[in-house]
Design a protein around this motif. Structure first.
Motif, PDB file in Angstrom:
ATOM      1  N   VAL A 230     -22.678  67.718  93.121  1.00  0.00           N
ATOM      2  CA  VAL A 230     -21.483  68.553  93.019  1.00  0.00           C
ATOM      3  C   VAL A 230     -20.863  68.400  91.625  1.00  0.00           C
ATOM      4  O   VAL A 230     -20.497  69.378  90.975  1.00  0.00           O
ATOM      5  N   VAL A 233     -22.883  70.174  88.900  1.00  0.00           N
ATOM      6  CA  VAL A 233     -22.783  71.630  89.030  1.00  0.00           C
ATOM      7  C   VAL A 233     -21.408  72.110  88.563  1.00  0.00           C
ATOM      8  O   VAL A 233     -21.296  73.103  87.848  1.00  0.00           O
ATOM      9  N   TYR A 287     -16.063  70.031  97.980  1.00  0.00           N
ATOM     10  CA  TYR A 287     -16.986  71.159  98.143  1.00  0.00           C
ATOM     11  C   TYR A 287     -16.232  72.467  97.976  1.00  0.00           C
ATOM     12  O   TYR A 287     -16.753  73.435  97.427  1.00  0.00           O
ATOM     13  N   LEU A 288     -14.962  72.477  98.457  1.00  0.00           N
ATOM     14  CA  LEU A 288     -14.122  73.656  98.244  1.00  0.00           C
ATOM     15  C   LEU A 288     -13.906  73.876  96.748  1.00  0.00           C
ATOM     16  O   LEU A 288     -14.013  74.995  96.246  1.00  0.00           O
ATOM     17  N   MET A 290     -15.832  72.971  94.356  1.00  0.00           N
ATOM     18  CA  MET A 290     -17.076  73.453  93.758  1.00  0.00           C
ATOM     19  C   MET A 290     -17.274  74.938  94.031  1.00  0.00           C
ATOM     20  O   MET A 290     -17.608  75.714  93.139  1.00  0.00           O
ATOM     21  N   ALA A 291     -17.041  75.347  95.298  1.00  0.00           N
ATOM     22  CA  ALA A 291     -17.212  76.755  95.646  1.00  0.00           C
ATOM     23  C   ALA A 291     -16.257  77.612  94.827  1.00  0.00           C
ATOM     24  O   ALA A 291     -16.625  78.663  94.302  1.00  0.00           O
ATOM     25  N   LEU A 294     -17.430  77.708  91.123  1.00  0.00           N
ATOM     26  CA  LEU A 294     -18.631  78.535  90.939  1.00  0.00           C
ATOM     27  C   LEU A 294     -18.342  80.011  91.181  1.00  0.00           C
ATOM     28  O   LEU A 294     -18.987  80.882  90.602  1.00  0.00           O
ATOM     29  N   ALA A 295     -17.353  80.281  92.062  1.00  0.00           N
ATOM     30  CA  ALA A 295     -17.020  81.682  92.304  1.00  0.00           C
ATOM     31  C   ALA A 295     -16.403  82.294  91.046  1.00  0.00           C
ATOM     32  O   ALA A 295     -16.596  83.472  90.761  1.00  0.00           O
ATOM     33  N   ILE A 296     -15.674  81.450  90.274  1.00  0.00           N
ATOM     34  CA  ILE A 296     -15.047  81.966  89.052  1.00  0.00           C
ATOM     35  C   ILE A 296     -16.001  81.849  87.864  1.00  0.00           C
ATOM     36  O   ILE A 296     -16.202  82.788  87.118  1.00  0.00           O
ATOM     37  N   PRO A 298     -19.803  80.925  87.438  1.00  0.00           N
ATOM     38  CA  PRO A 298     -21.062  80.580  88.086  1.00  0.00           C
ATOM     39  C   PRO A 298     -21.904  79.555  87.320  1.00  0.00           C
ATOM     40  O   PRO A 298     -22.821  78.982  87.880  1.00  0.00           O
ATOM     41  N   GLY A 300     -20.565  76.796  85.845  1.00  0.00           N
ATOM     42  CA  GLY A 300     -19.844  75.541  85.755  1.00  0.00           C
ATOM     43  C   GLY A 300     -18.816  75.565  84.628  1.00  0.00           C
ATOM     44  O   GLY A 300     -18.706  76.551  83.887  1.00  0.00           O
TER      45      GLY A 300
END
Lengths: 307, 333
Positions: A230, A233, A287-288, A290-291, A294-296, A298, A300
């Motif tokens: 995590v 990433v 994890y939230l 990270m999500a 990555l959503a903003i 991709p 990192g």
């Protein structure tokens, strides 16, 4: 709000972040330069802890055991690279995931065979076992401070190594264009082995420092491996700077979330809801994060140049 | 279709799977029915993973999540039926429907975010999502938390099929495996499947032709998750126990291993892989307590040397076979 607790937990988060950085730095270097996903990195962390436990027992001194365990880990990593990892560089990520997953199974059983199924303890010397007074009577475990100090020192040395030495130059060159540097006559295989060994030594250092705080047991590397993934990433795979920032971020958020989320939720919901929901949500926080990242972005936070 | 060794092998395998309970009863070894039942369930999971991994090139490292969702639908339903006397919650049709709905929704959310990324990021983010749901299950004390739930009864299919018998559960698994094989056969040979496979070999080109690749991949991702959710319902009924470890990340790894071991991107590969995986586990753990000491390196060797998995080897055997038979025909001429 209890400020002493907040300070203590912040330091704990910092210390966890430092351990994560030591793992993530090796993992991200290996990925950035060899384009290899190494799931077995957590096993190297485990080996570091086991080597240190055994060497501490033999030498009777944790310091000596720790100093000997680092080169042992490095040598171990280089042997693993030469036997199993080397053929995987040209393969796709799926093959790498599978083969290194196989290595995890192997290492776990290997440790069970040699050290037995029961976990080990690493006894700390008197000097490190106590706590130190920071200021205003706030005390903090000495060994955790040592971890933070060692981690920052290693981060600094790593920065010097990568940006100021010949080896670092080769590492950076290998990361940006590997055909070119092998065409220029650099022994790329040897460079790869060195980098893998360096990663193994860093992972081993993290393992041997985590050993006295947590127990040394089989599978200890797996939970932290996932968190390390995590971290790299979030930081941007291949970037050491990204790994450093992301490791501290993840370490702090995870630790502070676990200790303060029940109180924070308690402000908004009934105590019952807060008590049942908080443990699950605090394990999910990173994890939230990270999500979300990555959503903003991709790639990192610090996408490596040229990628 | 000529009777090449590969086809003969697959036919024998599928026929063999069809008669396992009969043989097990005949030899009075009911243990084998349970063992093969597990193979069938994991085959369904691997077949569904193969849809996105083998045909679509999407390396999802969180596929066991759907096994978990399906399992918990059974676990939660049965718990309420037994403890609170709400009998309709133990209904198998309802549980399968709920598993389908929740797996599809989960797949939609995970897919919509993960498919924005590529390569190693995709692997990691699917892994992260599966960890998230794993921790939800661990933290959820109401439904067993870390310890899980023991099921005191299996799902009730309105008397249509009574799966309290291992044999009838076995045939339910077998039929669902056949259905999922048929479905994936139809899917991969349809226009939809062509787009998915095209995107695997060259995504940019597919997009340039004018296909909205993201939407196609998302639909495939959801379908794969849904099928695996059904496998989860079966799995909970088989083991009569549900706990978070069913969706641990190593389970997702196992599913990938099965798919690759059998043969990525082939229809029957995942079935061959699941059977081979559980056989190896059973066989090696019978010989030595340290079976993973051998299984781990074996996996590395399969990755390095046996590209295409077991099915790939069978294809190689076919080539050797056809070369030899043409030589023979020439001799006869």
């Amino acid at each position: 709000m209890n400020w002493t607790l907040l300070l203590e937990q912040t330091l704990n988060g910092f210390q966890f972040g430092i351990l994560l950085f030591l793992l993530a730095a090796g993992l991200t270097l290996i990925f950035g330069i060899m384009d290899l996903i190494n799931l077995a990195h957590g096993s190297l962390y485990m080996m570091g802890a086991y080597f240190a436990a055994t060497l501490t027992k033999w030498t009777g001194s944790f310091l000596l055991g720790a100093i000997l365990a680092i080169p042992a880990c490095m040598a171990f990593g280089m042997i693993v690279e030469m036997i199993a990892i080397r053929t995987l560089y040209t393969r796709n990520h799926l093959d790498q995931v599978l083969a290194t997953f196989g290595l995890i199974l192997f290492f776990n059983e290997f440790v069970r065979l040699i050290w037995g199924p029961i976990g080990l303890d690493i006894p700390l010397p008197e000097v490190l076992n106590g706590s130190v007074e920071l200021f205003l009577g706030i005390r903090y475990p000495a060994f955790r401070l040592v971890i933070i100090a060692v981690g920052i020192l290693v981060a600094f040395l790593l920065y010097l190594l990568v940006s100021r030495t010949k080896l670092g130059m080769l590492i950076r060159a290998g990361a940006s264009n590997r055909q070119m540097i092998s065409a220029l006559g650099v022994n790329i295989n040897f460079l790869y082995t060195i980098v893998f060994g360096l990663g193994a030594a860093l992972a081993g250092l993290a393992g041997l420092m985590a050993g006295p705080i947590m127990t040394v047991e089989i599978g200890m590397g797996e939970g932290i491996l996932i968190i390390t993934l995590v971290v790299i990433v979030i930081g941007g795979v291949g970037s050491i700077k990204g790994a450093f920032v992301a490791a501290l971020l993840v370490g702090l958020i995870d630790t502070l979330g676990r200790s303060f989320l029940p109180d924070i939720l308690g402000l908004f919901f009934s105590n019952d809801v807060a008590d049942t929901a908080a443990p699950a949500i605090s394990s999910m926080l990173i994890y939230l994060l990270m999500a979300l990242i990555l959503a903003i972005k991709p790639q990192g936070l610090f996408p490596p140049r040229g990628a | 279709m000529k009777g090449t060794p590969r086809i003969i092998f697959i036919v024998i395998l599928m026929l063999g799977l069809g008669v396992v309970p009969l043989l097990a009863d005949y030899f009075d070894e009911p243990f084998y029915t349970v063992m093969f039942s597990r193979m069938l369930i994991l085959s369904i999971g691997a077949v569904s993973l193969n849809l996105i991994l083998g045909f679509g090139g999407m390396v999802s490292f969180g596929h066991a999540v759907y096994l978990g969702i399906g399992s918990y639908m059974v676990g939660i339903g049965t718990m309420h039926a037994v403890e609170d006397g709400i009998e309709w919650m133990a209904n198998g049709f309802l549980q399968i429907t709920l598993a389908i709905v929740f797996s599809a929704l989960t797949g939609l959310v995970i897919g919509a975010i993960s498919l924005r990324t590529r390569g190693v990021y995709f692997i990691m983010i699917t892994l992260a999502f599966s960890q998230m749901l794993y921790f939800v299950a661990v933290g959820n004390e109401r439904y067993g938390g870390d310890d899980g739930l023991s099921l005191y009864m299996r799902s009730d299919f309105n008397g249509l099929i009574d799966i309290t018998y291992d044999n009838s559960l076995y045939y339910l698994n077998f039929v669902i495996l056949l259905l999922s094989l048929y479905l994936s056969h139809r899917l991969i040979n349809s226009r939809f499947g062509m787009v998915i496979r095209g995107a695997k070999s060259n995504e940019q080109r597919m997009r340039a032709i004018g296909f909205p690749v993201f939407r196609y991949q998302l639909v495939a991702f959801v379908i794969a998750g849904t099928i695996c959710g059904i496998a989860g319902v079966l799995s909970a009924n088989q083991t009569e126990f549900v706990n978070p470890s069913v969706m641990h990340w190593t389970r997702s790894g196992d599913l990938i291993i099965m798919t690759v071991l059998g043969g990525l991107g082939t229809l029957f590969g995942p079935v061959i892989g699941a059977v081979a995986f559980l056989f190896l586990e059973e066989f090696l753990s019978g010989i030595t307590e340290y079976w993973q000491l051998y299984f781990g390196p074996m996996l590395v060797l399969v990755v390095i040397f046996a590209r295409g998995g077991i099915d790939g080897m069978l294809v190689g055997l076919d080539k050797w076979w056809s070369r030899n038979s043409t030589v023979k025909n020439e001799e006869i001429d």
